[in-house]
Design an enzyme around this catalytic site. Structure first.
Site, PDB file in Angstrom:
ATOM      1  N   CYS A   2     -39.359 -13.748  45.622  1.00 34.31           N
ATOM      2  CA  CYS A   2     -39.559 -13.628  47.068  1.00 34.31           C
ATOM      3  C   CYS A   2     -38.389 -14.238  47.836  1.00 34.31           C
ATOM      4  CB  CYS A   2     -40.813 -14.368  47.476  1.00 34.31           C
ATOM      5  SG  CYS A   2     -42.270 -13.754  46.657  1.00 34.31           S
ATOM      6  N   GLU A 491     -18.574  -6.078  24.741  1.00 37.13           N
ATOM      7  CA  GLU A 491     -18.597  -5.612  26.136  1.00 37.13           C
ATOM      8  C   GLU A 491     -17.711  -6.445  27.055  1.00 37.13           C
ATOM      9  OE1 GLU A 491     -22.758  -3.972  27.713  1.00 37.13           O
ATOM     10  OE2 GLU A 491     -22.907  -5.935  26.797  1.00 37.13           O
ATOM     11  N   HIS A 507     -23.022  -3.482   0.639  1.00 41.90           N
ATOM     12  CA  HIS A 507     -22.884  -2.029   0.410  1.00 41.90           C
ATOM     13  C   HIS A 507     -21.693  -1.443   1.158  1.00 41.90           C
ATOM     14  CE1 HIS A 507     -26.609  -2.066  -1.783  1.00 41.90           C
ATOM     15  NE2 HIS A 507     -27.168  -2.722  -0.778  1.00 41.90           N
TER      16      HIS A 507
END
Ligand code: F6R
Length: 611
Positions: A2, A491, A507
């Site tokens: 507010c 970013e 992997h």
């Protein structure tokens, strides 16, 4: 959140100053706005749901005024609507009020007033306060100042208020726990819930203390204490830079927003955890609960940072409810001919509520009969409107392009959704629910603890500011946090950073590891901790530097890692709300050392309304 603006002065421009002030307060986030002024000894109120521009349009015919008060509301008691918007006029028209904060004993006061014949037009605690002051005034035949003073003696909670009456002689202001400032202009006084509406209109300002009442007339300011004694006041010079004030002294909007998280997470949780009984109250989805509980599958679509909160949602919803969850990039979902049926629930997570890909994906799913839930920050945005039901995250306006507080708001919202569904489906009992609710309730304080220790995190960041490649690793629910950490770094600092599941390293990506590519491990002591320690050792064995974010001292980890950042302990389901924070601070520091504009990173926009 507010916002309050007030003007009283010699010039007839109050409505303009108030509306301009409300525009300036838009950055706080809100769902409706309004203003009150006096004409022919009568209080007039104009209110509008949604943006200040709506109020501005509705107020265009107001004759120039020399007194007005205005408000931007962010719903706490009662949904966002014109009726619930401030200002609230009292039942017998004796006064109008704008209010920031929460009146804790409003139910009790409302009952007393209803016994006296008072009728209420809104669901707000503020209307109760307006009527309580009016009742005190009339019953005890007091002037406005004394009525405010006496009425507030019975009020529990937090407030910053401005009150006006039909005589239009003054604005009476009072505050407790919510801020309120009075700017002293050459021929006017301007009131604001912070200094933003005052800048450029006054060179000096006073910040009211708790329990003080300010009586502001056209040519005089008087401040009284709790005992109604004149206290005098000590004006401060007002900073003239609007941006600097809005940044509240932080070096960037992003840093301000990082530091707002204790408050914004609390805002997201507010009322929802405090529901009667053990339930979590998510009013916006209650109507569709039966359909949600029947769901055979939930799909979450979103983009960027919001996609990371979607992944956290997947871990939580699947583990807590056993409902299968698919997570999709909105831009992929649209074009991959997904199988959507009437039984499906499709959740869109979006800060802005305007992201074109997410919107189009949800429209497509809605067209095929799916139930659409929106987890949205911006009230009344396109996606909020197109959703059948939803949860607002209440994080306030985010100005920094790189999302921080909006992300933790999304995580808090989706966490509450998962817990609520789990409890309703009988997967967790009342006791576990209460444990999770108790743990959620203290998350804002724990975030604050991490922020209080920012310097330590920044000093780790300083050591790594010149590296050009990073890996962020985690298992289980920590993996999306690692993705988010990597995204934040790339970013705003333009450093190459990738997030990976820690177990997947061997992997392929482990080939990248040498002394020039540090790894940031997100590894609280959950079920995956020991396995993650093994992954960390694999990196160390290849001369990789390691920074670990964990939640407990561990001698083995301290020996193995180059730096350890310790966050407070919480339930395993809630760790993303804490592990995220150091990663935000880490990225911000590195970007600042590299002299980047963290608030406006190159090539990025806050709201991506193109496909
Ligand atoms: C990154 C960031 C973006 C947004 C993405 C979706 O910090 O903010 O990745 O998350 O553009 O935006 P919303 O949440 O508005 O749909």
């Amino acid at each position: 959140m507010c916002g309050i603006v007030g003007y009283i002065g010699r010039e007839k421009k109050a409505e303009k100053v108030v509306i301009e002030g409300l525009y300036r307060l838009e950055y706080r986030g809100y769902d409706s706005a309004g203003l009150a002024y006096v004409e022919d000894n009568k209080i007039k109120v104009v209110r509008a749901k949604g943006a200040v521009s709506g109020l501005d349009k509705k107020s265009s015919n107001i004759q120039p005024q020399d007194l007005a008060i205005g408000h931007t509301r962010w719903a706490t008691h009662g949904k966002p609507s014109e009726e619930n918007a401030h200002p609230h006029e009292s039942f017998k028209g004796e006064l109008a009020i704008v209010h920031n904060g929460i009146i804790e004993n409003y139910k009790h006061l409302k009952e007393l007033l209803m016994d006296e014949g008072y009728i209420f037009n809104s669901e707000t605690d503020t209307e109760v306060l307006a009527n309580w002051i009016e009742h005190t005034k009339l019953k005890r035949d007091l002037n406005l100042v004394d009525a405010v003073h006496e009425a507030l003696k019975f009020v529990h909670g937090a407030y910053a208020i401005c009150v006006v009456e039909p005589s239009a002689e003054m604005i009476v202001c009072a505050k407790k726990s919510s801020p309120l400032a009075v700017g002293i202009g050459d021929d006017s006084f301007i009131i604001g819930s912070d200094a933003t509406p005052i800048i450029g209109r006054a060179k000096e300002v006073i910040y009211l203390e708790d329990n003080q009442i300010a009586i502001v007339t056209r040519d005089k300011l008087q401040v009284k204490d709790i005992d109604n004694r004149d206290t005098g006041f000590f004006p401060e010079k007002l900073l003239l830079d609007l941006q600097a004030v809005e940044k509240k002294g932080f070096e960037s909007f992003m840093m301000k927003e990082i530091h707002e998280q204790p408050e914004t997470i609390a805002d997201c949780l507010r009322g929802r955890l405090a529901a009667a009984g053990p339930e979590i109250a998510l009013g916006g989805i209650e109507d569709v609960m039966p359909r949600l509980l029947r769901a055979k599958k939930i799909t979450i679509v979103s983009c960027g940072t919001s996609w990371h909160s979607a992944l956290i949602g997947k871990y939580l919803i699947e583990s807590l409810t056993r409902i299968p969850v698919e997570v999709d990039y909105a831009s992929e979902y649209r074009y991959r001919k997904p199988i959507i049926s009437n039984d499906d629930v499709v959740v869109g997570i979006t800060q802005s509520g305007e992201t074109a890909d997410t919107k189009a994906a949800l429209e497509m799913a809605k067209g095929k009969g799916a139930l659409i839930l929106g987890v949205v920050n911006v009230v009344g945005s396109s996606i909020a409107r197109l959703s059948n039901a939803g949860i607002y995250t209440h994080s306030g306006t985010e100005i920094g392009v790189a999302s921080t507080k909006a992300f933790t708001g999304q995580v808090a919202a989706i966490t509450m959704l998962a817990i609520k569904l789990s409890h309703r489906l009988g997967h967790i009992d009342d006791e576990k629910l209460m444990d999770l609710k108790d743990a959620l309730a203290i998350i804002p304080d724990q975030v604050q603890e991490i922020l209080d220790d920012s310097a330590a995190i920044e000093s780790v960041a300083s050591i790594y500011a010149n590296y050009d490649d990073f890996l962020y690793l985690g298992r289980g629910i920590n993996f999306p946090v690692a993705l988010e950490g990597a995204l934040k770094l790339k970013e705003i600092s333009y450093i190459h950073a990738e997030g990976y599941p820690a177990g997947e390293m061997k992997h392929g990506p482990i080939a990248l590891i040498d002394e020039s590519c540090p790894s940031v491990f997100v590894m609280p002591h959950d079920d995956s901790y020991e396995k993650t320690v093994s992954n960390l050792q694999e990196i160390r064995a290849r001369s990789g530097k390691v920074i670990a974010v964990t939640d407990k001292e561990d001698k083995n980890l301290t020996e193995a890692a180059d730096a350890v950042i310790i966050i407070p302990k919480t339930e395993p389901e809630l760790t993303p709300l804490l592990t995220t924070i150091p990663l935000q601070i880490f990225s911000h520091k590195i970007a600042r050392i590299r002299n980047k504009d963290v608030d406006k990173p190159r090539n990025l926009a806050k709201s991506v309304t193109v496909e």
